[in-house]
Design an enzyme around this catalytic site. Structure first.
Site, PDB file in Angstrom:
ATOM      1  N   ARG A 222       1.005  -7.011  11.325  1.00  0.00           N
ATOM      2  CA  ARG A 222      -0.353  -7.173  10.820  1.00  0.00           C
ATOM      3  C   ARG A 222      -1.326  -7.583  11.930  1.00  0.00           C
ATOM      4  NH1 ARG A 222       0.656 -11.198   5.901  1.00  0.00           N
ATOM      5  NH2 ARG A 222      -1.588 -10.889   5.567  1.00  0.00           N
TER       6      ARG A 222
ATOM      7  N   THR B 160       4.864  -8.085   1.449  1.00  0.00           N
ATOM      8  CA  THR B 160       5.454  -6.937   2.140  1.00  0.00           C
ATOM      9  C   THR B 160       6.712  -6.567   1.376  1.00  0.00           C
ATOM     10  OG1 THR B 160       4.604  -7.622   4.304  1.00  0.00           O
ATOM     11  CG2 THR B 160       6.485  -6.125   4.306  1.00  0.00           C
TER      12      THR B 160
ATOM     13  N   ILE C 178      10.666 -11.501   5.216  1.00  0.00           N
ATOM     14  CA  ILE C 178       9.469 -10.689   5.281  1.00  0.00           C
ATOM     15  C   ILE C 178       8.442 -11.316   4.347  1.00  0.00           C
ATOM     16  CG2 ILE C 178      10.579  -8.544   5.982  1.00  0.00           C
ATOM     17  CD1 ILE C 178      10.699  -7.632   3.163  1.00  0.00           C
ATOM     18  N   ASP C 179       7.175 -11.067   4.610  1.00  0.00           N
ATOM     19  CA  ASP C 179       6.113 -11.717   3.857  1.00  0.00           C
ATOM     20  C   ASP C 179       6.216 -11.433   2.360  1.00  0.00           C
ATOM     21  OD1 ASP C 179       5.031 -12.661   6.228  1.00  0.00           O
ATOM     22  OD2 ASP C 179       3.609 -11.006   6.418  1.00  0.00           O
ATOM     23  N   LYS C 180       5.682 -12.340   1.576  1.00  0.00           N
ATOM     24  CA  LYS C 180       5.684 -12.196   0.118  1.00  0.00           C
ATOM     25  C   LYS C 180       5.167 -10.824  -0.310  1.00  0.00           C
ATOM     26  CE  LYS C 180       3.205 -13.883  -3.978  1.00  0.00           C
ATOM     27  NZ  LYS C 180       2.182 -14.819  -4.481  1.00  0.00           N
TER      28      LYS C 180
END
Length: 316
Positions: free
Chosen positions: A244, A148, A144-146
């Site tokens: 997103r 998030t 998962i994104d940094k």
């Protein structure tokens, strides 16, 4: 079998019938990129069911065809084990479920050589992580994104890694995110089915691109807020920046999103007052079958304090 090699079995899916072999195998084994598959084919590491080495990555793949992919085991990781605190939702000898804080990068990459989740896992697990992800990504099945927050699973063994990867490929993992978006989605629930790929205009961004990878997000409004809404997004697929981009595409970008968001002035002032500088996105639920025991596992994570504060400030 060569002790320095791990073998992964792959079968071409019906949906991949007629594709190039490298693309079809990358679809069948999501832990390996298409470029990695292509390199393994070129290196004589892929064989068909008859045991014959396959050499042409552009060969036509047929549904049901079976292949064995030999993956050289990663060299000892140069990643440093670092004592970074982890919030652990579940752990056994096969896998670990982590509740990742916002701001923690998942694996080392340009600009983030250390201080990542991988460094923390190397310390916590004592080096016992699956090797399929390669030197830079031991144990990492998905990410998962940094910026998030929320739940993700990592594998300690190759067998667990392969079993989890199959579930991700089959879209059977239950992943639900909580997002605070601008405006009130209308209808309040729906599905965004739009292919994603690198933006032709800006390679640092993901965009809806014809011919991109299929991406499906199911959303529903949990609670309308002041000029915003708390939304649950259930992922059918798991593409980079999927929630997103998909929510922005229907006019309801995530609050705080520095790449895809366009907050109204009042929201901009609120975000600045709260010092909220990330996309308001939290991986709140993760469900899957244990890849070894087949037990059904499900985990929930509350919204972290920063996102809860943003939510509370927008309650009507």
């Amino acid at each position: 079998m060569d002790r320095g090699v791990s073998t992964v079995d792959a079968r071409i899916a019906e949906s991949a019938n007629g594709w190039r072999l490298d693309r079809a195998l990358a679809d069948a084994v999501p832990t390996l990129s298409r470029e990695r598959i292509k390199a393994l084919i070129a290196g004589g590491k892929v064989s068909n069911a008859a045991g014959n080495t396959v050499r042409d990555p552009s060969a036509k793949a047929m549904a049901g065809m079976a292949f064995a992919i030999e993956i050289p085991l990663p060299e000892p990781a140069h990643n440093e084990a670092q004592d970074i605190p982890l919030e652990i939702a579940f752990e056994d000898e096969h896998l670990i479920v982590i509740d990742k804080p916002a701001g923690l990068v998942v694996h080392p990459a340009a600009g983030n050589a250390d201080g990542t989740l991988v460094n923390a896992l190397l310390h916590h697990c004592g080096g016992s992580l699956s090797g399929i992800g390669g030197v830079a990504r031991p144990g990492i099945v998905h990410r998962i994104d940094k910026d998030t927050s929320g739940l993700m699973v990592a594998a300690k063994t190759d067998r667990a890694h392969e079993g989890l990867a199959r579930q991700f490929a089959a879209h059977s993992i239950d992943r639900r995110y909580r997002a605070i978006v601008g405006g009130h989605p209308a209808p309040p629930a729906g599905t965004v089915d739009a292919p994603l790929a690198r933006s032709p205009a800006n390679r640092k961004k993901i965009a809806i691109v014809a011919g991109g990878k299929r991406a499906v997000t199911h959303y529903r409004t949990i609670e309308p807020l002041l000029g915003a809404a708390l939304v649950e997004c259930r992922l059918e697929t798991g593409r980079t920046h999927q929630v997103r981009v998909h929510m922005a595409s229907i006019g309801h970008a995530l609050l705080g999103d520095p790449v895809y968001g366009r907050p109204k002035e009042a929201q901009r002032i609120l975000l600045k007052r709260l010092d909220f500088h990330r996309q308001a996105l939290h991986a709140a639920h993760l469900g899957f079958h244990h890849p070894i025991t087949s037990a059904t596992l499900a985990f929930d994570s509350k919204m972290p304090a920063d996102m809860q504060e943003l939510f509370s400030s927008l309650v009507v």
